[in-house]
Write a protein that holds these residues in place. Sequence first.
Motif, PDB file in Angstrom:
ATOM      1  N   ASP A   6       1.922  -3.716 -10.907  1.00 45.49           N
ATOM      2  CA  ASP A   6       2.354  -4.828 -10.068  1.00 45.49           C
ATOM      3  C   ASP A   6       1.547  -4.836  -8.777  1.00 45.49           C
ATOM      4  O   ASP A   6       1.241  -3.799  -8.215  1.00 45.49           O
ATOM      5  N   SER A   7       1.232  -6.039  -8.280  1.00 42.15           N
ATOM      6  CA  SER A   7       0.427  -6.133  -7.068  1.00 42.15           C
ATOM      7  C   SER A   7       1.231  -5.770  -5.827  1.00 42.15           C
ATOM      8  O   SER A   7       0.689  -5.231  -4.882  1.00 42.15           O
ATOM      9  N   ALA A   8       2.517  -6.076  -5.779  1.00 42.22           N
ATOM     10  CA  ALA A   8       3.342  -5.739  -4.626  1.00 42.22           C
ATOM     11  C   ALA A   8       4.295  -4.618  -5.011  1.00 42.22           C
ATOM     12  O   ALA A   8       5.325  -4.846  -5.622  1.00 42.22           O
ATOM     13  N   GLN A   9       3.942  -3.392  -4.646  1.00 40.00           N
ATOM     14  CA  GLN A   9       4.755  -2.240  -5.003  1.00 40.00           C
ATOM     15  C   GLN A   9       6.035  -2.213  -4.183  1.00 40.00           C
ATOM     16  O   GLN A   9       6.034  -2.550  -3.016  1.00 40.00           O
ATOM     17  N   LYS A  10       7.110  -1.787  -4.781  1.00 46.74           N
ATOM     18  CA  LYS A  10       8.366  -1.554  -4.084  1.00 46.74           C
ATOM     19  C   LYS A  10       8.892  -0.214  -4.575  1.00 46.74           C
ATOM     20  O   LYS A  10       9.122  -0.044  -5.761  1.00 46.74           O
ATOM     21  N   TYR A  11       9.030   0.701  -3.651  1.00 51.26           N
ATOM     22  CA  TYR A  11       9.497   2.040  -3.997  1.00 51.26           C
ATOM     23  C   TYR A  11      10.855   2.285  -3.368  1.00 51.26           C
ATOM     24  O   TYR A  11      11.221   1.662  -2.372  1.00 51.26           O
ATOM     25  N   TYR A  12      11.583   3.225  -3.947  1.00 52.86           N
ATOM     26  CA  TYR A  12      12.920   3.519  -3.452  1.00 52.86           C
ATOM     27  C   TYR A  12      12.882   4.031  -2.019  1.00 52.86           C
ATOM     28  O   TYR A  12      13.623   3.575  -1.165  1.00 52.86           O
TER      29      TYR A  12
END
Length: 158
Positions: A6-12
Amino acid sequence: MTSSTDSAQKYYLPEGMPAPAANVDGLEAPFWEATQRHQLLVQRCNDCQTYQWGPEWICHNCLSFDMGWVEIETRGTIFSWERAWYPVHPALQKGLPYIVVLIELEQAGNIRMVGNLLGDPEQEVEIGASVEAVFEDHPAGDGVDEPYTLVQWSLAGS
């Protein structure tokens, strides 16, 4: 969690946390390599078949040095938990609160592993609740030399 493509990473947890790595002695390398394949490995003694976590050069049960790694199922139960309200690293100042769980892995001799519980950081948490591992991929870049994968936990069926 989002996939590593994914181009926009979202991590916890917020950005800025140090990347985990195996110790220079290489003892934990099989675990970290397996996480990148979305597999969960733990140590088991090749002599007495006792599971153990964290990794050691010697069996905690029979003192054998013949230790191996085995893949286990990626599910367990919450043995204990804590909601963290105070940062243990400066980067966590932006990510409070978060939930740390101690997961009991029944099919691996009830050994226990620590991780984060995904989802609402103020959710109700029940001891004994079923959880499943979630593999969170992090690419190389932004000061990280090698890609790595974290093992996080989510409530089963969520």
